[in-house]
Design an enzyme around this catalytic site. Structure first.
Site, PDB file in Angstrom:
ATOM      1  N   SER A  27       0.808  -1.223   0.000  1.00 18.68           N
ATOM      2  CA  SER A  27       0.000   0.000   0.000  1.00 18.68           C
ATOM      3  C   SER A  27       0.844   1.277   0.000  1.00 18.68           C
ATOM      4  O   SER A  27       0.477   2.242  -0.688  1.00 18.68           O
ATOM      5  CB  SER A  27      -0.956  -0.001   1.206  1.00 18.68           C
ATOM      6  OG  SER A  27      -1.922  -1.011   1.023  1.00 18.68           O
ATOM      7  N   LYS A  49      -7.964  -5.763  11.339  1.00  8.84           N
ATOM      8  CA  LYS A  49      -9.173  -5.340  10.603  1.00  8.84           C
ATOM      9  C   LYS A  49     -10.472  -5.592  11.374  1.00  8.84           C
ATOM     10  O   LYS A  49     -11.409  -4.815  11.259  1.00  8.84           O
ATOM     11  CB  LYS A  49      -9.232  -6.043   9.235  1.00  8.84           C
ATOM     12  CG  LYS A  49      -8.159  -5.561   8.275  1.00  8.84           C
ATOM     13  CD  LYS A  49      -8.497  -5.911   6.840  1.00  8.84           C
ATOM     14  CE  LYS A  49      -8.000  -7.232   6.426  1.00  8.84           C
ATOM     15  NZ  LYS A  49      -8.151  -7.476   4.978  1.00  8.84           N
ATOM     16  N   ASP A  58     -12.898  -3.311   0.134  1.00  9.47           N
ATOM     17  CA  ASP A  58     -12.643  -4.528  -0.660  1.00  9.47           C
ATOM     18  C   ASP A  58     -13.756  -4.797  -1.669  1.00  9.47           C
ATOM     19  O   ASP A  58     -13.506  -5.320  -2.761  1.00  9.47           O
ATOM     20  CB  ASP A  58     -12.466  -5.746   0.249  1.00  9.47           C
ATOM     21  CG  ASP A  58     -11.076  -5.812   0.851  1.00  9.47           C
ATOM     22  OD1 ASP A  58     -10.165  -5.156   0.306  1.00  9.47           O
ATOM     23  OD2 ASP A  58     -10.892  -6.506   1.860  1.00  9.47           O
ATOM     24  N   GLY A  98     -14.122 -20.764  -1.164  1.00 12.06           N
ATOM     25  CA  GLY A  98     -13.574 -20.212   0.080  1.00 12.06           C
ATOM     26  C   GLY A  98     -14.622 -19.524   0.915  1.00 12.06           C
ATOM     27  O   GLY A  98     -15.632 -19.022   0.384  1.00 12.06           O
ATOM     28  N   ALA A 152     -11.842 -12.854   3.244  1.00 13.42           N
ATOM     29  CA  ALA A 152     -12.005 -12.191   1.948  1.00 13.42           C
ATOM     30  C   ALA A 152     -13.323 -12.578   1.281  1.00 13.42           C
ATOM     31  O   ALA A 152     -13.928 -11.774   0.569  1.00 13.42           O
ATOM     32  CB  ALA A 152     -10.830 -12.540   1.040  1.00 13.42           C
ATOM     33  N   ILE A 197      -8.683 -13.900  -6.467  1.00 12.33           N
ATOM     34  CA  ILE A 197      -8.220 -12.703  -5.752  1.00 12.33           C
ATOM     35  C   ILE A 197      -6.783 -12.866  -5.266  1.00 12.33           C
ATOM     36  O   ILE A 197      -6.162 -11.904  -4.829  1.00 12.33           O
ATOM     37  CB  ILE A 197      -9.178 -12.274  -4.612  1.00 12.33           C
ATOM     38  CG1 ILE A 197      -9.156 -13.251  -3.449  1.00 12.33           C
ATOM     39  CG2 ILE A 197     -10.604 -12.100  -5.130  1.00 12.33           C
ATOM     40  CD1 ILE A 197      -9.780 -12.630  -2.200  1.00 12.33           C
TER      41      ILE A 197
HETATM   42  P1  NAP Z   1      -8.612 -16.717   5.404  1.00 13.91           P
HETATM   43  O1  NAP Z   1      -9.622 -15.959   6.150  1.00 13.91           O
HETATM   44  O2  NAP Z   1      -7.482 -17.363   6.150  1.00 13.91           O
HETATM   45  O3  NAP Z   1      -9.399 -17.862   4.556  1.00 13.91           O
HETATM   46  C1  NAP Z   1      -8.676 -18.837   3.845  1.00 13.91           C
HETATM   47  C2  NAP Z   1      -9.634 -19.654   2.967  1.00 13.91           C
HETATM   48  O4  NAP Z   1      -8.833 -20.549   2.170  1.00 13.91           O
HETATM   49  C3  NAP Z   1     -10.595 -20.553   3.763  1.00 13.91           C
HETATM   50  O5  NAP Z   1     -11.805 -20.679   3.054  1.00 13.91           O
HETATM   51  C4  NAP Z   1      -9.837 -21.884   3.797  1.00 13.91           C
HETATM   52  O6  NAP Z   1     -10.691 -23.022   3.943  1.00 13.91           O
HETATM   53  C5  NAP Z   1      -9.237 -21.886   2.408  1.00 13.91           C
HETATM   54  N1  NAP Z   1      -8.056 -22.740   2.329  1.00 13.91           N
HETATM   55  C6  NAP Z   1      -6.836 -22.518   2.891  1.00 13.91           C
HETATM   56  N2  NAP Z   1      -6.001 -23.550   2.585  1.00 13.91           N
HETATM   57  C7  NAP Z   1      -6.714 -24.416   1.810  1.00 13.91           C
HETATM   58  C8  NAP Z   1      -6.409 -25.671   1.192  1.00 13.91           C
HETATM   59  N3  NAP Z   1      -5.199 -26.227   1.300  1.00 13.91           N
HETATM   60  N4  NAP Z   1      -7.373 -26.279   0.452  1.00 13.91           N
HETATM   61  C9  NAP Z   1      -8.595 -25.726   0.328  1.00 13.91           C
HETATM   62  N5  NAP Z   1      -8.953 -24.542   0.906  1.00 13.91           N
HETATM   63  C10 NAP Z   1      -8.023 -23.906   1.640  1.00 13.91           C
HETATM   64  O7  NAP Z   1      -7.886 -15.826   4.289  1.00 13.91           O
HETATM   65  P2  NAP Z   1      -8.517 -14.533   3.548  1.00 13.91           P
HETATM   66  O8  NAP Z   1      -8.232 -13.322   4.359  1.00 13.91           O
HETATM   67  O9  NAP Z   1      -9.910 -14.840   3.188  1.00 13.91           O
HETATM   68  O10 NAP Z   1      -7.576 -14.430   2.253  1.00 13.91           O
HETATM   69  C11 NAP Z   1      -7.624 -15.437   1.235  1.00 13.91           C
HETATM   70  C12 NAP Z   1      -6.688 -15.031   0.095  1.00 13.91           C
HETATM   71  O11 NAP Z   1      -7.188 -13.874  -0.547  1.00 13.91           O
HETATM   72  C13 NAP Z   1      -5.257 -14.703   0.533  1.00 13.91           C
HETATM   73  O12 NAP Z   1      -4.362 -15.318  -0.360  1.00 13.91           O
HETATM   74  C14 NAP Z   1      -5.188 -13.192   0.397  1.00 13.91           C
HETATM   75  O13 NAP Z   1      -3.891 -12.732   0.089  1.00 13.91           O
HETATM   76  C15 NAP Z   1      -6.137 -12.937  -0.755  1.00 13.91           C
HETATM   77  N6  NAP Z   1      -6.704 -11.580  -0.754  1.00 13.91           N
HETATM   78  C16 NAP Z   1      -6.524 -10.792  -1.856  1.00 13.91           C
HETATM   79  C17 NAP Z   1      -7.069  -9.514  -1.872  1.00 13.91           C
HETATM   80  C18 NAP Z   1      -6.854  -8.627  -3.084  1.00 13.91           C
HETATM   81  O14 NAP Z   1      -6.938  -7.395  -2.950  1.00 13.91           O
HETATM   82  N7  NAP Z   1      -6.625  -9.185  -4.253  1.00 13.91           N
HETATM   83  C19 NAP Z   1      -7.808  -9.024  -0.794  1.00 13.91           C
HETATM   84  C20 NAP Z   1      -7.991  -9.868   0.325  1.00 13.91           C
HETATM   85  C21 NAP Z   1      -7.427 -11.147   0.332  1.00 13.91           C
HETATM   86  P3  NAP Z   1     -11.020 -23.637   5.417  1.00 13.91           P
HETATM   87  O15 NAP Z   1     -12.173 -22.836   5.964  1.00 13.91           O
HETATM   88  O16 NAP Z   1     -11.372 -25.046   5.129  1.00 13.91           O
HETATM   89  O17 NAP Z   1      -9.761 -23.497   6.246  1.00 13.91           O
END
Ligand code: NAP
Length: 276
Positions: A17, A66, A102, A128, A132, A217
């Site tokens: 950022s 957050k 977001d 997921g 996010a 994402i």
């Molecule tokens: P989070 O709250 O930790 O959620 C992770 C998600 O991924 C959960 O649904 C989890 O499933 C799933 N997951 C993790 N490992 C897995 C695996 N091996 N197989 C299948 N599912 C799996 O994370 P988040 O904050 O939502 O972020 C998710 C991603 O989005 C990150 O990579 C982040 O960098 C990206 N992101 C990008 C932006 C952007 O601006 N582009 C913004 C926000 C986030 P379970 O519930 O089964 O554990």
């Protein structure tokens, strides 16, 4: 007086950022600042109290603050309440206003890269059910999607999420993808799969309609395993970096009074910093 904004997180050194906001300050000839601050969770309440004194005009909030930021703001937008997370703060007359950008970032990225993406049909699959995913569900509901299937490794988490946010959401296991795919106009990955070489297994994207759009994402790498598979299946794709860039726009505009542009030059700069 020079206006300053901040980003707080713990850790914070990885955040891109500052690059985005400092680029916009320079491009627009605005005399302002944007500072990364590493704030330990135990120091968060004191930081918010001090913010009211007006040292900063506002700032961004990232992991792990957050969720906790909601209770520390004086006012929070409905969207941020619904998502359960504040990522942008504006300080005015000693009061702290929290929002979440977001949703806007996700929508603006698709609007820019795939105009009419939301006119093909209104059925989506979201992979997921983490933090996010919440913003993505609210975004799709607010864009008029009539049916959003939420598929998660842990199905119970998807069930809980669908119960917490009001909208046309249905929870499933990841294994249900092939059954649901033929009706979906949009596929969104919000899991961390795609980072560090990880990939989904048993997910045949050829089951999607030929007109379906696939977006991820995750933006490191830019072309995730899901986007590669979608391209191989002849589907249109949009990567996740634009979401990161577009979500920064409302904050900059609120703090510095100028709506900045997401340009190819900015994107190239951030790609370079990420080593993409
Ligand atoms: P989070 O709250 O930790 O959620 C992770 C998600 O991924 C959960 O649904 C989890 O499933 C799933 N997951 C993790 N490992 C897995 C695996 N091996 N197989 C299948 N599912 C799996 O994370 P988040 O904050 O939502 O972020 C998710 C991603 O989005 C990150 O990579 C982040 O960098 C990206 N992101 C990008 C932006 C952007 O601006 N582009 C913004 C926000 C986030 P379970 O519930 O089964 O554990």
């Amino acid at each position: 007086m020079t206006q300053k904004a901040f980003i707080i997180g713990h850790p914070i050194a990885h955040s891109k950022s500052p690059i985005i906001h400092q680029y916009w300050l320079g491009e627009n000839g605005i005399e302002g600042g944007y500072e990364p601050l590493d704030i330990d969770p135990k120091d968060l309440p004191a930081f918010f109290k001090q913010l009211k004194l007006g040292t900063y005009i506002g700032g961004n909030v990232t992991i792990p603050h957050k969720q906790d930021a909601i209770a520390l703001c004086d006012e929070v937008t409905n969207e941020a309440q619904e998502i359960g997370a504040v990522n942008t703060i504006f300080v005015k007359n000693g009061r702290l206003f929290g929002s979440n950008t977001d949703i806007l970032g996700f929508l603006a990225n698709l609007d820019a890269k795939a105009p009419d993406w939301d006119k093909q049909g209104h059925s989506a699959i979201v992979l997921g059910a983490g933090g996010a995913a919440r913003a993505i569900l609210v975004a799709l509901r607010d864009r008029g999607f009539k049916c959003v299937h939420v598929l998660n490794r842990t199905k119970q988490t998807a069930t809980d999420l669908c119960a917490q946010i009001s909208g046309p959401f249905q929870a499933h296991a990841l294994e249900d993808f092939e059954k649901l795919a033929p009706e979906a106009h949009l596929l969104v990955n919000t899991t961390s799969i795609g980072m560090h070489g990880t990939k989904f297994t048993g997910m045949d994207l050829k089951r999607l309609p030929k007109s379906a759009l696939v977006t991820d994402i995750v933006y490191t790498p830019l072309k995730t395993s899901l986007l590669e598979a979608a391209e191989a299946a002849g589907l249109h794709t949009v990567d996740g970096l634009g979401m990161l860039l577009h979500q920064a726009v409302p904050g900059f505009e609120a703090w510095f009074g100028h709506r900045p542009k997401v340009t190819p030059e900015l994107r190239a700069l951030v790609e370079k910093e990420l080593g993409l």
